[in-house]
Design an enzyme around this catalytic site. Structure first.
Site, short mmCIF file in Angstrom:
data_model
loop_
_atom_site.label_atom_id
_atom_site.label_comp_id
_atom_site.label_asym_id
_atom_site.label_seq_id
_atom_site.Cartn_x
_atom_site.Cartn_y
_atom_site.Cartn_z
N HIS A 106 49.41 50.72 38.30
CA HIS A 106 48.77 49.41 38.18
C HIS A 106 48.58 48.81 39.55
O HIS A 106 49.23 49.20 40.53
CB HIS A 106 49.57 48.48 37.25
CG HIS A 106 50.60 47.66 37.95
ND1 HIS A 106 50.32 46.46 38.54
CD2 HIS A 106 51.91 47.88 38.17
CE1 HIS A 106 51.43 45.98 39.09
NE2 HIS A 106 52.41 46.81 38.88
N CYS A 107 47.65 47.86 39.64
CA CYS A 107 47.42 47.12 40.89
C CYS A 107 47.23 45.67 40.52
O CYS A 107 47.86 45.17 39.59
CB CYS A 107 46.23 47.70 41.65
SG CYS A 107 44.68 47.62 40.73
N ARG A 108 46.34 44.96 41.20
CA ARG A 108 46.15 43.56 40.90
C ARG A 108 45.18 43.38 39.74
O ARG A 108 45.44 42.62 38.82
CB ARG A 108 45.62 42.84 42.15
CG ARG A 108 45.69 41.34 42.08
CD ARG A 108 45.16 40.72 43.35
NE ARG A 108 43.71 40.82 43.42
CZ ARG A 108 42.87 39.89 42.96
NH1 ARG A 108 43.34 38.79 42.41
NH2 ARG A 108 41.57 40.05 43.05
N TYR A 139 48.16 43.28 37.52
CA TYR A 139 49.13 42.20 37.65
C TYR A 139 48.56 40.86 37.17
O TYR A 139 49.27 40.04 36.62
CB TYR A 139 49.62 42.10 39.10
CG TYR A 139 50.83 41.22 39.22
CD1 TYR A 139 52.05 41.60 38.66
CD2 TYR A 139 50.75 39.99 39.87
CE1 TYR A 139 53.16 40.77 38.76
CE2 TYR A 139 51.87 39.17 39.97
CZ TYR A 139 53.06 39.56 39.40
OH TYR A 139 54.17 38.75 39.48
#
Length: 118
Positions: A77-79, A106
Site C-alpha cells: 500500500h501507499c498513500r 493510506y
C-alpha cells in the site's frame, strides 16, 4: 475489481487475524507521519532490491520474515494506490504472483478510521 486488489474490510480482517504481510511503499517520512498498524516500510525505490534479498538478510534488515514467492497474503500500500500498483508490478515480475495491493491506500484507511466509532 481485479483479484490483485484488497479492500479496506479485507485488509482489516487480515490484520485482525495477523494473516497479512503488509508493505508500505511510501517514503520513510510519510511512514513516520502515520501508518497502518503492522505495516513494514519499504520505499518503492528500494522494493525490487529488497525482494531480491536472501531471506536471512531480509529478516535482519526489516525484522520480519521474508515474503515467499507463493505467499498469498502479501499486500502493498501507499498513500493513494499509484505507488502500490507499481510495487505490485515489480513483485509480480519477480515471481510473487499472488501479491496484491490495497488500492485505497493510506488515504482510504484514514477515512474509514474517522468514520468508525468505537
Amino acid at each position: 475489481m481485479s483479484v490483485s486488489v484488497v479492500t479496506y474490510k479485507q485488509l482489516k480482517a487480515m490484520l485482525a487475524n495477523h494473516s497479512v504481510q503488509l508493505f508500505d511503499v511510501r517514503n520513510p517520512d510519510e511512514f513516520q507521519a502515520g501508518r497502518i498498524p503492522d505495516s513494514i516500510n519499504i520505499p518503492l525505490g528500494q522494493l525490487e532490491e529488497s525482494l531480491k534479498l536472501p531471506p536471512q538478510q531480509f529478516q535482519l534488515h526489516f525484522t520480519v520474515k521474508a515474503p515467499q514467492k507463493e505467499d498469498d497474503n502479501i499486500v502493498f500500500h501507499c498513500r493513494s494506490g499509484k505507488r502500490s500498483l507499481s510495487a505490485l508490478e515489480i513483485a509480480h515480475r519477480l515471481g510473487f504472483s499472488k501479491a496484491r495491493h490495497y488500492a485505497g491506500g493510506y488515504i482510504d484507511w484514514e477515512e474509514h478510521k474517522k468514520n468508525e466509532h468505537y
